[in-house]
Design an enzyme around this catalytic site. Structure first.
Site, PDB file in Angstrom:
ATOM      1  CB  ALA B  13       5.847  11.760  -1.278  1.00 22.03           C
ATOM      2  CB  SER B  14       5.932   8.096  -5.899  1.00 22.28           C
ATOM      3  OG  SER B  14       7.594   8.099  -5.892  1.00 22.28           O
ATOM      4  NE  ARG B  15       3.172   4.166  -6.845  1.00 20.31           N
ATOM      5  CZ  ARG B  15       2.826   3.121  -6.560  1.00 20.31           C
ATOM      6  NH1 ARG B  15       1.517   2.663  -7.315  1.00 20.31           N
ATOM      7  NH2 ARG B  15       3.177   2.009  -5.936  1.00 20.31           N
ATOM      8  CB  THR B  37      11.745   2.826  -3.448  1.00 20.29           C
ATOM      9  OG1 THR B  37      10.836   2.931  -4.633  1.00 20.29           O
ATOM     10  CG2 THR B  37      10.975   2.463  -2.288  1.00 20.29           C
ATOM     11  CB  VAL B  63      11.036   2.949   4.585  1.00 21.68           C
ATOM     12  CG1 VAL B  63      10.689   4.227   4.214  1.00 21.68           C
ATOM     13  CG2 VAL B  63      10.155   1.962   4.119  1.00 21.68           C
ATOM     14  CE1 TYR B 154      -1.056  -2.340   4.057  1.00 20.52           C
ATOM     15  CE2 TYR B 154      -3.278  -2.291   4.812  1.00 20.52           C
ATOM     16  CZ  TYR B 154      -2.319  -1.703   4.141  1.00 20.52           C
ATOM     17  OH  TYR B 154      -2.605  -0.244   3.912  1.00 20.52           O
ATOM     18  CB  ALA B 157       2.065  -4.000   9.480  1.00 20.63           C
ATOM     19  CE  LYS B 158      -0.731   0.316   6.743  1.00 23.94           C
ATOM     20  NZ  LYS B 158       0.021   1.451   6.642  1.00 23.94           N
ATOM     21  CB  ILE B 187      -8.202   5.732  -0.193  1.00 27.53           C
ATOM     22  CG1 ILE B 187      -8.191   6.100   1.345  1.00 27.53           C
ATOM     23  CG2 ILE B 187      -7.849   7.141  -0.864  1.00 27.53           C
ATOM     24  CD1 ILE B 187      -9.384   6.968   1.652  1.00 27.53           C
TER      25      ILE B 187
END
Lengths: 78, 247
Positions: B13-15, B37, B63, B154, B157-158, B187
């Protein structure tokens, strides 16, 4: 204070939504009381909470009847 | 507000998208715990939420570390109550062509982007089962559905995350817990700013809405799935991609 047997049976009645007379000592959760796999996991969670203990997964798997639940709790809490 | 009694745990949630999700859930009334982290990152989240006038705090979480996950969920539960909303957002990229990909690049993506979802979900599910209510929202990616050269790790995993989402949705649906995914497209975040300009131009050209998405566009979709109003939606993937991929 009610006996361990009474407390275990009360939890089974609440968790599985079954009638008191169905909860005989030799009743199997899945075969006789209509529990599915998720119900049995929740039942173990409820027992852990009621008796303030942690039941390891490998033990939990062996608790499949009312009597086994009573025996487990009795043996581990005495 | 609609999330007044909810406790939300948002990873990463940092950025970027995670920060926007934390803000949006907070504005809807939830207590928000955002993870980072590092201790400095967690402090920054706490300050950020405070500055926005939102309830909640930052928390250090790796995580990929089972013990860290256990400890984080315990800390949240003690401070605010068991989480009723989990947003698995933390993610990284290690792009490379398959022929050049190192085992470490493959494994770190699987650990951070997929195994983490398993760990976090497992850690919160007990509380949700007891509450007979819960919302798990996994942040996927459009590349999990359409693929992308240079992102075999990636995308795998997604895509795995989508299968996980559907399976867990089936497991816990009878207990009032919904499990959904939001799949962002292109995004505007640090992750996509790392791309070369030409590649960005080509990607935008493939988006019918002709712009990059904003983190807020994604956060709005997450907040909807986290709400009570979305209670009859489970196992679904909500694509937020400006039309670049239509499932």
């Amino acid at each position: 204070m009610s006996s361990i047997e009474e407390r275990v049976k009360k939890i089974i009645i609440e968790q599985l939504g079954v009638k008191e007379e169905q909860v005989t000592n030799d009743a199997s959760f899945v075969d006789d009381l209509g529990a599915d796999s998720l119900d049995t996991v929740e039942l173990v969670m409820a027992l852990e909470e009621e008796f303030e203990c942690e039941i390891p997964d490998e033990d939990a798997e062996k608790i499949t009847t009312v009597q086994q639940a009573i025996d487990y709790v009795s043996a581990h809490l005495g | 507000m609609s999330l007044d009694k909810q406790v939300a745990l948002v990873t990463g949630a940092s950025r970027g998208i995670g920060r926007a999700i934390a803000h949006e859930l907070g504005r809807e009334g939830a207590v928000v715990v955002g993870t980072a982290t590092s201790a400095a990152g967690a402090d920054a989240i706490t300050q950020d939420l405070l500055a926005q006038g939102l309830r909640g705090q930052g928390l250090v979480l790796q995580v990929t570390d089972a013990a860290s996950v256990e400890a984080a969920v315990k800390a949240v539960t003690e401070a605010f109550g068991a989480p009723t909303i989990l947003v698995n957002n933390a993610g990284i990229t290690r792009d490379n062509l398959l022929m050049r990909m190192k085992d470490e690049e493959w494994e770190s993506i699987l650990a951070t982007n997929l195994t983490s979802v398993y760990r976090l979900s497992k850690a919160v599910i007990r509380g949700m089962m007891k509450a007979k209510y819960g919302r798990i929202i996994n942040v996927g990616s459009v590349v999990g559905s359409m693929g992308n050269a240079g992102q075999t790790n990636y995308a795998a995993a997604k895509a795995g995350l989508l299968g996980f989402t559907k399976s867990l949705a089936r497991e816990v649906g009878s207990r009032g817990i919904t499990v959904n995914a939001v799949a962002p497209g292109f995004i505007d975040t640090d992750m996509t700013r790392a791309l070369p300009d030409e590649q960005r131009a080509v990607l935008i050209g493939a988006v019918p809405l002709a712009r990059l998405g904003s983190p807020e566009d994604v956060a709005a979709a997450v907040a909807f799935l986290a709400s009570e109003r979305a209670g009859y939606i489970t196992g679904e993937t909500l694509h937020v991609n400006g039309g670049m991929y239509m499932a």
